[in-house]
Design a protein around this motif. Sequence first.
Motif, PDB file in Angstrom:
ATOM      1  N   TYR A 304       0.871  -1.377  -0.065  1.00  0.00           N
ATOM      2  CA  TYR A 304      -0.047  -0.047   0.032  1.00  0.00           C
ATOM      3  C   TYR A 304       0.910   1.125  -0.090  1.00  0.00           C
ATOM      4  O   TYR A 304       0.737   1.863  -1.058  1.00  0.00           O
ATOM      5  CB  TYR A 304      -0.995  -0.073   1.099  1.00  0.00           C
ATOM      6  CG  TYR A 304      -1.845  -0.914   1.032  1.00  0.00           C
ATOM      7  CD1 TYR A 304      -3.368  -0.677   0.556  1.00  0.00           C
ATOM      8  CD2 TYR A 304      -1.847  -2.252   1.373  1.00  0.00           C
ATOM      9  CE1 TYR A 304      -4.470  -1.556   0.543  1.00  0.00           C
ATOM     10  CE2 TYR A 304      -2.829  -3.257   1.392  1.00  0.00           C
ATOM     11  CZ  TYR A 304      -4.066  -2.702   0.943  1.00  0.00           C
ATOM     12  OH  TYR A 304      -5.334  -3.831   0.614  1.00  0.00           O
ATOM     13  N   PRO A 488      -6.442  10.906   8.181  1.00  0.00           N
ATOM     14  CA  PRO A 488      -5.367  10.430   8.499  1.00  0.00           C
ATOM     15  C   PRO A 488      -4.087  11.158   9.045  1.00  0.00           C
ATOM     16  O   PRO A 488      -3.052  10.782   9.805  1.00  0.00           O
ATOM     17  CB  PRO A 488      -4.696   9.747   7.205  1.00  0.00           C
ATOM     18  CG  PRO A 488      -6.104   9.758   6.185  1.00  0.00           C
ATOM     19  CD  PRO A 488      -6.806  10.820   6.821  1.00  0.00           C
ATOM     20  N   GLY A 521      -8.791   5.246   9.752  1.00  0.00           N
ATOM     21  CA  GLY A 521      -7.656   5.816   9.109  1.00  0.00           C
ATOM     22  C   GLY A 521      -6.799   6.850   9.721  1.00  0.00           C
ATOM     23  O   GLY A 521      -5.862   7.143   9.459  1.00  0.00           O
ATOM     24  N   GLN A 530      -5.047   2.056   9.386  1.00  0.00           N
ATOM     25  CA  GLN A 530      -4.922   3.317   8.636  1.00  0.00           C
ATOM     26  C   GLN A 530      -5.169   3.047   6.848  1.00  0.00           C
ATOM     27  O   GLN A 530      -5.700   3.735   6.282  1.00  0.00           O
ATOM     28  CB  GLN A 530      -3.540   3.604   8.549  1.00  0.00           C
ATOM     29  CG  GLN A 530      -3.122   4.420   9.886  1.00  0.00           C
ATOM     30  CD  GLN A 530      -1.812   4.797  10.086  1.00  0.00           C
ATOM     31  OE1 GLN A 530      -0.828   4.037  10.083  1.00  0.00           O
ATOM     32  NE2 GLN A 530      -1.541   6.043  10.078  1.00  0.00           N
ATOM     33  N   ARG A 531      -5.006   1.476   6.822  1.00  0.00           N
ATOM     34  CA  ARG A 531      -5.231   0.913   5.237  1.00  0.00           C
ATOM     35  C   ARG A 531      -6.972   1.164   4.916  1.00  0.00           C
ATOM     36  O   ARG A 531      -7.301   0.874   3.854  1.00  0.00           O
ATOM     37  CB  ARG A 531      -4.774  -0.251   4.973  1.00  0.00           C
ATOM     38  CG  ARG A 531      -3.219  -0.160   4.895  1.00  0.00           C
ATOM     39  CD  ARG A 531      -2.742  -1.693   4.727  1.00  0.00           C
ATOM     40  NE  ARG A 531      -1.206  -1.749   4.817  1.00  0.00           N
ATOM     41  CZ  ARG A 531      -0.647  -2.863   4.736  1.00  0.00           C
ATOM     42  NH1 ARG A 531      -1.178  -4.147   5.008  1.00  0.00           N
ATOM     43  NH2 ARG A 531       0.882  -2.919   4.299  1.00  0.00           N
ATOM     44  N   TRP A 534      -8.201   3.254   2.109  1.00  0.00           N
ATOM     45  CA  TRP A 534      -7.479   3.245   0.853  1.00  0.00           C
ATOM     46  C   TRP A 534      -8.632   2.934  -0.135  1.00  0.00           C
ATOM     47  O   TRP A 534      -9.375   2.095  -0.219  1.00  0.00           O
ATOM     48  CB  TRP A 534      -6.232   2.213   0.975  1.00  0.00           C
ATOM     49  CG  TRP A 534      -5.598   2.217  -0.544  1.00  0.00           C
ATOM     50  CD1 TRP A 534      -4.513   2.737  -0.736  1.00  0.00           C
ATOM     51  CD2 TRP A 534      -5.819   1.489  -1.515  1.00  0.00           C
ATOM     52  NE1 TRP A 534      -4.036   2.651  -2.076  1.00  0.00           N
ATOM     53  CE2 TRP A 534      -4.985   1.998  -2.588  1.00  0.00           C
ATOM     54  CE3 TRP A 534      -6.842   0.728  -2.197  1.00  0.00           C
ATOM     55  CZ2 TRP A 534      -4.659   1.362  -3.933  1.00  0.00           C
ATOM     56  CZ3 TRP A 534      -7.027   0.080  -3.471  1.00  0.00           C
ATOM     57  CH2 TRP A 534      -5.929   0.483  -4.222  1.00  0.00           C
ATOM     58  N   ARG A 537     -12.032   7.655   0.532  1.00  0.00           N
ATOM     59  CA  ARG A 537     -11.691   8.614   1.740  1.00  0.00           C
ATOM     60  C   ARG A 537     -12.869   9.173   2.471  1.00  0.00           C
ATOM     61  O   ARG A 537     -12.611   9.712   3.440  1.00  0.00           O
ATOM     62  CB  ARG A 537     -10.805   9.762   1.297  1.00  0.00           C
ATOM     63  CG  ARG A 537      -9.455   9.314   0.730  1.00  0.00           C
ATOM     64  CD  ARG A 537      -8.367  10.447   0.385  1.00  0.00           C
ATOM     65  NE  ARG A 537      -8.083  10.892   1.996  1.00  0.00           N
ATOM     66  CZ  ARG A 537      -7.473  12.092   2.116  1.00  0.00           C
ATOM     67  NH1 ARG A 537      -7.046  12.874   1.340  1.00  0.00           N
ATOM     68  NH2 ARG A 537      -6.982  12.355   3.518  1.00  0.00           N
ATOM     69  N   GLN A 607      -2.668  12.694  -1.767  1.00  0.00           N
ATOM     70  CA  GLN A 607      -3.698  11.993  -2.375  1.00  0.00           C
ATOM     71  C   GLN A 607      -3.439  10.641  -3.088  1.00  0.00           C
ATOM     72  O   GLN A 607      -4.130   9.787  -2.752  1.00  0.00           O
ATOM     73  CB  GLN A 607      -4.296  12.835  -3.468  1.00  0.00           C
ATOM     74  CG  GLN A 607      -5.044  14.158  -2.805  1.00  0.00           C
ATOM     75  CD  GLN A 607      -6.217  13.837  -2.047  1.00  0.00           C
ATOM     76  OE1 GLN A 607      -6.090  13.408  -0.896  1.00  0.00           O
ATOM     77  NE2 GLN A 607      -7.453  14.145  -2.793  1.00  0.00           N
ATOM     78  N   ARG A 609      -1.135   8.555  -2.276  1.00  0.00           N
ATOM     79  CA  ARG A 609      -0.910   7.417  -1.284  1.00  0.00           C
ATOM     80  C   ARG A 609      -2.311   6.770  -1.111  1.00  0.00           C
ATOM     81  O   ARG A 609      -2.294   5.398  -1.017  1.00  0.00           O
ATOM     82  CB  ARG A 609      -0.543   8.134   0.093  1.00  0.00           C
ATOM     83  CG  ARG A 609      -0.820   7.332   1.310  1.00  0.00           C
ATOM     84  CD  ARG A 609      -0.472   7.760   2.635  1.00  0.00           C
ATOM     85  NE  ARG A 609       1.112   8.060   2.636  1.00  0.00           N
ATOM     86  CZ  ARG A 609       1.732   8.493   3.535  1.00  0.00           C
ATOM     87  NH1 ARG A 609       1.112   8.826   4.936  1.00  0.00           N
ATOM     88  NH2 ARG A 609       3.207   8.634   3.511  1.00  0.00           N
ATOM     89  N   TYR A 610      -3.636   7.435  -0.926  1.00  0.00           N
ATOM     90  CA  TYR A 610      -4.745   6.831  -0.760  1.00  0.00           C
ATOM     91  C   TYR A 610      -5.613   6.408  -2.032  1.00  0.00           C
ATOM     92  O   TYR A 610      -6.452   5.405  -1.888  1.00  0.00           O
ATOM     93  CB  TYR A 610      -5.538   7.515   0.197  1.00  0.00           C
ATOM     94  CG  TYR A 610      -4.951   7.864   1.498  1.00  0.00           C
ATOM     95  CD1 TYR A 610      -4.629   7.196   2.687  1.00  0.00           C
ATOM     96  CD2 TYR A 610      -4.154   9.153   1.651  1.00  0.00           C
ATOM     97  CE1 TYR A 610      -3.885   7.416   3.519  1.00  0.00           C
ATOM     98  CE2 TYR A 610      -3.434   9.724   2.996  1.00  0.00           C
ATOM     99  CZ  TYR A 610      -3.282   8.786   3.774  1.00  0.00           C
ATOM    100  OH  TYR A 610      -2.666   9.112   5.090  1.00  0.00           O
ATOM    101  N   SER A 624     -14.424   9.478  -3.898  1.00  0.00           N
ATOM    102  CA  SER A 624     -14.027  10.355  -2.797  1.00  0.00           C
ATOM    103  C   SER A 624     -14.233  11.892  -2.917  1.00  0.00           C
ATOM    104  O   SER A 624     -14.029  12.367  -1.605  1.00  0.00           O
ATOM    105  CB  SER A 624     -12.665  10.159  -2.311  1.00  0.00           C
ATOM    106  OG  SER A 624     -12.074   8.919  -2.259  1.00  0.00           O
TER     107      SER A 624
END
Length: 723
Positions: A304, A488, A521, A530-531, A534, A537, A607, A609-610, A624
């Motif tokens: 991830y 997050p 998250g 946290q994942r 993904w 959001r 952005q 990242r997710y 999202s």
Amino acid sequence: MPDTLDDFPARYARTRRFTLGAPASVTVSPDGRRVLFLRSAAGDDPHTLLWLHQDGRERPLTADGPDRPALPPVTGYATDRQARLAAVAADGELWAVPISDERPRRLKVPGPVRDPRPSPDGSHIAYVSGGALRLVRADGSGDRALAEPEGPDVAYGLPEYAATASIGRTRGYWWAPGGSALLVARVDSCEVALRHISDPVHPERVPRPQRYPAAGTANARVTLHVISIDGGKVPVRLPKVAAPVPDAAGPWRDGAFEYLVAADWTDAGPVATVQSRDQRTVQVLAVDPADGQTTVLHTATDPYWVQVPPGLPLVRRDLLVLPAVVNDVRTLRITAGDAEPVTAPDGLQVRAVQGADGGRVWFTASRDPWETHVWSYAPAEGFRRLTDLPGEHTATAAGGTVVLDSRTPEGRTVTLLREPSGPPRAEATAPAPAALPIAVTTHPYGITARPELLELGPDRLAARLHLPSWHQAGDDRLPVLLSPYGGPGMQVVTRAAGWPWEVCQWFAEQGFAVLAVDGRGTPGRGVAWQRTVWGDRIRPAVEDQVTALHYAAKHCPALDTAQVAIRGWSYGGYLAAGAVLHRPDVFHAAVAGAAPADQTQYDTYWQERYLGHPEITPETYRRSSLIPYADRLRRPLLLVHGVEDDNVHLLHTLRLSAALLATGRQHSVLPLAGTGHINNRPGTADTLLWLELDFLRRSLGVRSAADGTKHGTERGQLQPQRS
């Protein structure tokens, strides 16, 4: 403390959210004898000074006085190795401030000056001006450029936008321990999209340009160079592309090393940490300053994203501290000398590494998301926790001295500890005239809030419930106001008091049950937690607020779920708007401040990242964003935005408003002139609280205290609890 709750918004704004008068940016000298920090002289004075604590006393180094010039407010400083000379940037000017009885000296150099830093021996000061890295002797002579930009979009010695806004790297150059050279970042932003931030109140002013890397667009090109003070320049040979990561989540892959996550120059030599564009690979590199060649010290991959806690990696000649993930826990791996590597105790979520002092590593960590404590590790002692009181603690340590910054349910204290290897002994410093002393800054101006801390629902969502101090069992049920952040970037539900507690309690005293919830998250609950956001959001975050609300109502029958509003700022504003769009059956009104409504228009690092790349995974961005769901609005919505916001640009609110108008959806828009992303100015932050309160009451049909609610008081007569 003032006598009425009507005074709270003004105090909140005047004290800049109760931060004025409190120590910040602490530096401890290597021998532990001197502690420097920034602080204004009083809790309502915005003029920041540089202070020195030594021999049990403290004094301002940049204050007014017969023997000292008055410096403009200090925006930053750095010291030489022994903390005997500070370089200060104040109103774009460069000042050399001896840590002695000598007067500060303003050095006549090209400005505006940014990020001045003395050489380790204090003989020179490096600084950035006009995109050039420059060098001047500490006495003000011999000013010259070490590296000058080759074009208008090139800068030496400064971090790029993604570094400061999302990665957490705030520096762009690092001195060699001997002072003969520097490791310098060169940033070329010519390919980054250009935006303009204007001030409509002053149309005669030229809009301010900003290079902003929105999701899916070009990043700044960041390279590293070893630059000697005699003019030599050696490019660092950074790796270009990472190997593919097996089982990577989602279809997007981009292994190009585009991000400089961290850098340093210690007794082990120059070190750089780079990350791939898709954030799945991180490499820690040792740099040979002679030829710029690099050697890989460590590689981390994740299907991830790889997350690097602040302060890591930490590389010394006989010490290597690296991030690690063990059994869903973000931890650290320490290798001291030739010893076998050790990891932090099981279940300990590492939040940040503060540094190393004499072979001892200082870091902060949590066993649960409610508290963050200060820990140390030394080979002879193993792991040791320094703090005991519930709350959030951080520390700065050197030479046997620890400056402990603690936020507990009682407020905030900053305490100086000696001899941390033995029983800690607290030493409170003498207060300066009209100042908040370094050791006691507890609740200088706020409301005393005593929220109930809850774990709600199957996921044990962390929550704070604030009820009015005057509410008793059997009173009328209370309308509910949710006040989350929920993203997050940070937590708001811990055992640490602060302005979020006090703002929630202020709304509670106006007749609301106020609920703050940290959902999926948010930090502090492991990698898998946290994942969970993904690829989407908004909807998991909204559903967690709904779940928490229903379980809180079961726990506390005073909550009236037929009257529910939600407010927030930044991600919290995005969550508030998303709540009334996606769950109007639950949420009946929302105040959304600085909400990133169009997810394609926020920056690359955060952005992607997710959500991946908007051209490869457009469905995650549409899912999202708020704009595609504008036609769902049927509840009162107030959109608030700072006109000069350079983080979440005004375009987000304007595009959402346009979409709402196009679908015939009524809503309100409140632009804040002269305001950026942080809204804490007197006259704006305080008035906004009153305007939000009025909007929420009207939208929910709630009577004010002046209308004769059950507690029988009027506006201006509600008495705050005493601290």
